[in-house]
Design an enzyme around this catalytic site. Sequence first.
Site, mmCIF file in Angstrom:
data_model
loop_
_atom_site.group_PDB
_atom_site.id
_atom_site.type_symbol
_atom_site.label_atom_id
_atom_site.label_comp_id
_atom_site.label_asym_id
_atom_site.label_seq_id
_atom_site.Cartn_x
_atom_site.Cartn_y
_atom_site.Cartn_z
ATOM 1 C CG ASP A 177 -1.843 1.190 1.231
ATOM 2 O OD1 ASP A 177 -1.392 2.315 0.915
ATOM 3 O OD2 ASP A 177 -3.037 1.005 1.520
ATOM 4 C CG HIS A 178 1.383 4.417 -3.094
ATOM 5 N ND1 HIS A 178 0.119 4.148 -3.546
ATOM 6 C CD2 HIS A 178 1.510 5.757 -3.162
ATOM 7 C CE1 HIS A 178 -0.480 5.276 -3.852
ATOM 8 N NE2 HIS A 178 0.335 6.286 -3.639
ATOM 9 C CG HIS A 240 -4.264 4.542 -0.531
ATOM 10 N ND1 HIS A 240 -3.302 3.566 -0.545
ATOM 11 C CD2 HIS A 240 -4.474 4.848 -1.839
ATOM 12 C CE1 HIS A 240 -2.963 3.298 -1.791
ATOM 13 N NE2 HIS A 240 -3.662 4.058 -2.598
HETATM 14 C C1 BG6 Z 1 -3.732 5.002 -6.085
HETATM 15 C C2 BG6 Z 1 -5.118 5.114 -6.630
HETATM 16 O O1 BG6 Z 1 -3.595 3.851 -5.283
HETATM 17 O O2 BG6 Z 1 -3.438 6.162 -5.299
HETATM 18 C C3 BG6 Z 1 -5.273 6.381 -7.440
HETATM 19 O O3 BG6 Z 1 -5.400 3.981 -7.435
HETATM 20 C C4 BG6 Z 1 -4.862 7.589 -6.631
HETATM 21 O O4 BG6 Z 1 -6.620 6.532 -7.900
HETATM 22 C C5 BG6 Z 1 -3.482 7.381 -6.022
HETATM 23 O O5 BG6 Z 1 -4.847 8.711 -7.499
HETATM 24 C C6 BG6 Z 1 -3.140 8.497 -5.074
HETATM 25 O O6 BG6 Z 1 -1.796 8.386 -4.694
HETATM 26 P P1 BG6 Z 1 -0.915 9.661 -4.316
HETATM 27 O O7 BG6 Z 1 0.399 9.062 -3.910
HETATM 28 O O8 BG6 Z 1 -0.834 10.497 -5.544
HETATM 29 O O9 BG6 Z 1 -1.627 10.352 -3.202
#
Ligand code: BG6
Length: 483
Positions: A177-178, A240
């Site tokens: 989960d990044h 997230h």
């Molecule tokens: C991804 C989603 O996991 O996270 C996207 O699939 C979203 O829809 C993105 O835009 C948001 O990531 P960050 O790092 O730009 O906040």
Amino acid sequence: MVSRVIPVDPFDLVIFGGTGDLARRKILPGLFRRFCAGQMPKDARIIGAARADMDAAGYRALIAEAIAEFGGGRTCEDGTLDGFLERLHYVPIDARGEKGWADLAGLMRDDVVRAYYFSVGPSLFGDLAQRLNAHGMTDEASRIVVEKPFGRDLASAKALNKDLATYFDESQIYRIDHYLGKETVQNLMAVRFGNMLFEPLWNSQYVDHIQITVAETVGVGGRGEYYDKSGAMRDMVQNHLMQLLCLIAMEPPSKFDPDAVRDEKLKVIRALDAVEPHHIVRGQYEAGDEGPGYREEAGDPRSRTESYIAMKVGISNWRWAGTPFYLRTGKRLKARSSEITVVFKELNHSIFGEQQDHRNVLSIRLQPNEGITLGVTIKEPGPGGMRLVDVPLDMTFADALGEDGADQTDAYERLIMDVIRGNQTLFMRGDEVEAAWAWTDPIIDGWDARGDVPKTYDSGSEGPVDAVQMLARDTRVWRKVAP
Ligand code: BG6
């Protein structure tokens, strides 16, 4: 302040889906930056594996282009790009057939860390795991990395976990989960558990409510086909926002180790109340200066998928019963802004007599402009009696920490290095993912059963007015969505 870069052990990292969007946008540019930072040992190798027929030279050219386009303009010393590209190899492979597997097996070395990144759709996870095993390419030290979405409901997540468990132990599975790789998300733990100041007040006795906002300005753009089957609930909330909620609400783990942290997160998810339908607002953006409306981008004029969600969530445990958590996330909003705000209760007695409502507010800005602000009440300067005023004690990390505060390592590069190090703390465990789906499923099933239609909102706004009303009913207001 000087960043410390600790080199990792030599490795062979295979990226299935090595020519895909995520590999080109995030994984390879991230690995390049780690190479530039001197974290990658001399004999580390990265092997792209995908359907396309090409040789190593073709793959190197493709990745050089990707780094130029998505590398964020960060450059290394002269000649470094060539040094990185030399580490790249490529094997054309058929995930569901036999093509390429023997070649890949022939490339893998025995005496280095082996990691396999499944940067492909979940429908291929089982095939890849089975073939890696059949070709003798794994041992108990090998690791696999799997991307979200990890299933689309509890049943599919369970099936995926079961498939992977046939070939790999949980200690070998890294579910990404990044958000957990973001510097400031980890800072949540540092702020909570590294300071004496906050933890004693971190409960329903002192906290009125908590807001978690992840606002984006982008629409679904070219991802309409995927997104329309997911919506904000599956795409953002189940993973997230859930992770942010866990980190802000969990009990202190006994130590900062993978299972101690994940055990505490799991307890939070299991303590979440079912959400009442009137405690959720779903929205869909309309066309505006920023681009076409959601339905047009999704390619379905009757789509009922939400691009925005706001909800009131309760946690039934000793610490949090009675303190609502308000979550919201959406696309095409006014600003890109992710923030967690802890609003403390009013004083139970003011010695200054009738004054306006004063309360402490702690906001943790995750992106952009990462930092922490604590609103404190002081005396308004000047004569004329004791009047109170709220002022922010502001710490923007870039100001306080100089270059290190601003130059954030990308989430993916940090997480991939953790895989090589064998540290699972910032990855989701199988039971955590399942518990998150178990909570999410009835909400989505309820919408389907009722034929719920999302409210519309203007592109570039703060979302549907119903979300404002939802908080107004509780005599509360959302924080402004501002960068
Ligand atoms: C991804 C989603 O996991 O996270 C996207 O699939 C979203 O829809 C993105 O835009 C948001 O990531 P960050 O790092 O730009 O906040």
